[in-house]
Design a protein around this motif. Structure first.
Motif, PDB file in Angstrom:
ATOM      1  N   HIS A   1       0.827  -1.206   0.000  1.00 28.21           N
ATOM      2  CA  HIS A   1       0.000   0.000   0.000  1.00 28.21           C
ATOM      3  C   HIS A   1       0.863   1.259   0.000  1.00 28.21           C
ATOM      4  N   VAL A   2       1.845   1.300   0.880  1.00 24.31           N
ATOM      5  CA  VAL A   2       2.694   2.481   0.969  1.00 24.31           C
ATOM      6  C   VAL A   2       3.497   2.658  -0.317  1.00 24.31           C
ATOM      7  N   ALA A   3       4.137   1.600  -0.794  1.00 21.67           N
ATOM      8  CA  ALA A   3       4.969   1.706  -1.998  1.00 21.67           C
ATOM      9  C   ALA A   3       4.141   2.108  -3.211  1.00 21.67           C
ATOM     10  N   HIS A   4       3.004   1.490  -3.370  1.00 21.92           N
ATOM     11  CA  HIS A   4       2.116   1.764  -4.503  1.00 21.92           C
ATOM     12  C   HIS A   4       1.634   3.221  -4.476  1.00 21.92           C
ATOM     13  N   ALA A   5       1.130   3.642  -3.324  1.00 22.27           N
ATOM     14  CA  ALA A   5       0.585   5.001  -3.208  1.00 22.27           C
ATOM     15  C   ALA A   5       1.678   6.052  -3.389  1.00 22.27           C
ATOM     16  N   GLU A   6       2.826   5.845  -2.755  1.00 22.80           N
ATOM     17  CA  GLU A   6       3.916   6.819  -2.869  1.00 22.80           C
ATOM     18  C   GLU A   6       4.398   6.928  -4.318  1.00 22.80           C
ATOM     19  N   ALA A   7       4.546   5.799  -4.999  1.00 22.91           N
ATOM     20  CA  ALA A   7       5.000   5.820  -6.400  1.00 22.91           C
ATOM     21  C   ALA A   7       3.973   6.519  -7.292  1.00 22.91           C
ATOM     22  N   GLU A   8       2.689   6.282  -7.032  1.00 19.32           N
ATOM     23  CA  GLU A   8       1.652   6.977  -7.806  1.00 19.32           C
ATOM     24  C   GLU A   8       1.708   8.478  -7.566  1.00 19.32           C
ATOM     25  N   GLU A   9       1.802   8.878  -6.311  1.00 14.83           N
ATOM     26  CA  GLU A   9       1.775  10.305  -5.993  1.00 14.83           C
ATOM     27  C   GLU A   9       3.025  11.033  -6.477  1.00 14.83           C
ATOM     28  N   ARG A  10       4.155  10.370  -6.442  1.00 11.44           N
ATOM     29  CA  ARG A  10       5.406  11.022  -6.865  1.00 11.44           C
ATOM     30  C   ARG A  10       5.537  11.111  -8.376  1.00 11.44           C
ATOM     31  N   PHE A  11       5.047  10.089  -9.096  1.00  9.11           N
ATOM     32  CA  PHE A  11       5.306  10.027 -10.528  1.00  9.11           C
ATOM     33  C   PHE A  11       4.068   9.924 -11.409  1.00  9.11           C
ATOM     34  N   VAL A  12       3.147   9.038 -11.063  1.00 14.20           N
ATOM     35  CA  VAL A  12       2.018   8.763 -11.959  1.00 14.20           C
ATOM     36  C   VAL A  12       1.041   9.935 -12.001  1.00 14.20           C
ATOM     37  N   TYR A  13       0.538  10.360 -10.861  1.00 17.18           N
ATOM     38  CA  TYR A  13      -0.443  11.440 -10.856  1.00 17.18           C
ATOM     39  C   TYR A  13       0.115  12.716 -11.478  1.00 17.18           C
ATOM     40  N   PRO A  14       1.326  13.159 -11.100  1.00 12.89           N
ATOM     41  CA  PRO A  14       1.843  14.393 -11.728  1.00 12.89           C
ATOM     42  C   PRO A  14       2.023  14.268 -13.244  1.00 12.89           C
ATOM     43  N   THR A  15       2.480  13.114 -13.703  1.00 15.72           N
ATOM     44  CA  THR A  15       2.674  12.928 -15.140  1.00 15.72           C
ATOM     45  C   THR A  15       1.340  12.937 -15.877  1.00 15.72           C
ATOM     46  N   LEU A  16       0.356  12.247 -15.335  1.00 17.08           N
ATOM     47  CA  LEU A  16      -0.962  12.223 -15.984  1.00 17.08           C
ATOM     48  C   LEU A  16      -1.608  13.602 -15.961  1.00 17.08           C
ATOM     49  N   ARG A  17      -1.355  14.357 -14.910  1.00 14.35           N
ATOM     50  CA  ARG A  17      -1.858  15.734 -14.841  1.00 14.35           C
ATOM     51  C   ARG A  17      -1.162  16.587 -15.905  1.00 14.35           C
ATOM     52  N   ASP A  18       0.152  16.452 -16.007  1.00 16.52           N
ATOM     53  CA  ASP A  18       0.908  17.212 -17.008  1.00 16.52           C
ATOM     54  C   ASP A  18       0.488  16.853 -18.429  1.00 16.52           C
ATOM     55  N   ASP A  19       0.111  15.583 -18.637  1.00 17.11           N
ATOM     56  CA  ASP A  19      -0.332  15.127 -19.958  1.00 17.11           C
ATOM     57  C   ASP A  19      -1.818  15.418 -20.198  1.00 17.11           C
ATOM     58  N   HIS A  20      -2.452  16.069 -19.238  1.00 16.08           N
ATOM     59  CA  HIS A  20      -3.880  16.434 -19.312  1.00 16.08           C
ATOM     60  C   HIS A  20      -4.803  15.223 -19.399  1.00 16.08           C
ATOM     61  N   ALA A  21      -4.336  14.075 -18.903  1.00 13.17           N
ATOM     62  CA  ALA A  21      -5.195  12.891 -18.856  1.00 13.17           C
ATOM     63  C   ALA A  21      -6.158  12.997 -17.673  1.00 13.17           C
ATOM     64  N   ILE A  22      -5.688  13.626 -16.594  1.00 13.52           N
ATOM     65  CA  ILE A  22      -6.526  13.848 -15.420  1.00 13.52           C
ATOM     66  C   ILE A  22      -6.350  15.295 -14.972  1.00 13.52           C
ATOM     67  N   GLY A  23      -7.298  15.763 -14.192  1.00 11.03           N
ATOM     68  CA  GLY A  23      -7.212  17.118 -13.659  1.00 11.03           C
ATOM     69  C   GLY A  23      -6.690  17.120 -12.237  1.00 11.03           C
ATOM     70  N   ASP A  24      -6.552  18.302 -11.694  1.00 15.47           N
ATOM     71  CA  ASP A  24      -6.081  18.444 -10.317  1.00 15.47           C
ATOM     72  C   ASP A  24      -7.013  17.729  -9.340  1.00 15.47           C
ATOM     73  N   HIS A  25      -8.313  17.812  -9.584  1.00 16.29           N
ATOM     74  CA  HIS A  25      -9.276  17.198  -8.665  1.00 16.29           C
ATOM     75  C   HIS A  25      -9.040  15.695  -8.540  1.00 16.29           C
ATOM     76  N   GLU A  26      -8.861  15.012  -9.665  1.00 13.80           N
ATOM     77  CA  GLU A  26      -8.669  13.562  -9.635  1.00 13.80           C
ATOM     78  C   GLU A  26      -7.395  13.203  -8.875  1.00 13.80           C
ATOM     79  N   ALA A  27      -6.322  13.937  -9.133  1.00 11.87           N
ATOM     80  CA  ALA A  27      -5.056  13.661  -8.453  1.00 11.87           C
ATOM     81  C   ALA A  27      -5.172  13.926  -6.954  1.00 11.87           C
TER      82      ALA A  27
END
Length: 185
Positions: free
Chosen positions: A52-78
């Motif tokens: 849980h910790v590894a998965h969530a931390e990796a998503e928050e550090r890399f996945v969510y910001p990248t998807l936000r930058d690519d406009h796949a998701i918005g700030d609200h989703e992240a």
């Protein structure tokens, strides 16, 4: 106390959506095992904590910001994903702090943890992973997958699910206001 080793997988590459989904299925399996009184519940809760910790931390550090930058998701989703990770970490901490892995108190803590994680898995698959699939090119998903897997594995190797670390993560989330009751699901 010796316990059963639990395989959390060691992906090194792949489409980030598929890697995240693989972990989601691992969460479901671990939660089933945690509910099973005949399983090595202490080993399961420690494995679940690490994942849980590894998965969530990796998503928050890399996945969510990248998807936000690519406009796949918005700030609200992240932000909502981060809020749900914080809730999951709080419920995980409640399970980890119990001295006994049997009885009503443990069962109730596991029920709450299961409810929060299962809600998050469903919502993330619908509101974050589906948009990523449809709007991010395959090479970018593969590149992000390698980064996610590397961070996830490094965190697991660093024993990120240990009680003291989960306590620190929950305290940080409280300081950041991620555990405020005002957040809507």
């Amino acid at each position: 106390m010796t316990s059963t080793p639990i395989d959390l997988g060691r992906p090194v590459a792949g489409d980030v959506v598929e890697l995240i989904l693989d972990d989601h299925r691992r969460f479901e399996t671990l939660l089933r095992q945690l509910r099973d009184a005949s399983s090595d519940r202490d080993a399961v809760r420690r494995a679940l904590a690490a994942l849980h910790v590894a998965h969530a931390e990796a998503e928050e550090r890399f996945v969510y910001p990248t998807l936000r930058d690519d406009h796949a998701i918005g700030d609200h989703e992240a932000q909502h994903g981060e809020h749900e990770h914080a809730e999951g970490n709080q419920a995980l901490l409640d399970v980890l702090e119990l001295t006994s892995v049997a009885g009503e108190e443990f069962d109730e803590a596991v029920e709450e943890l299961s409810r929060l994680i299962n809600h998050h898995l469903t919502e993330e698959e619908l509101t974050i992973l589906n948009p990523a699939r449809s709007s991010v090119p395959a090479p970018a998903l593969a590149e992000l997958g390698a980064v996610f897997a590397t961070e996830r594995n490094a965190l697991i190797d660093g024993d990120c699910g240990r009680l003291e670390n989960v306590r620190a993560i929950v305290a940080r989330a409280e300081e950041q206001g991620l555990l405020d009751e005002a957040e809507e699901d």
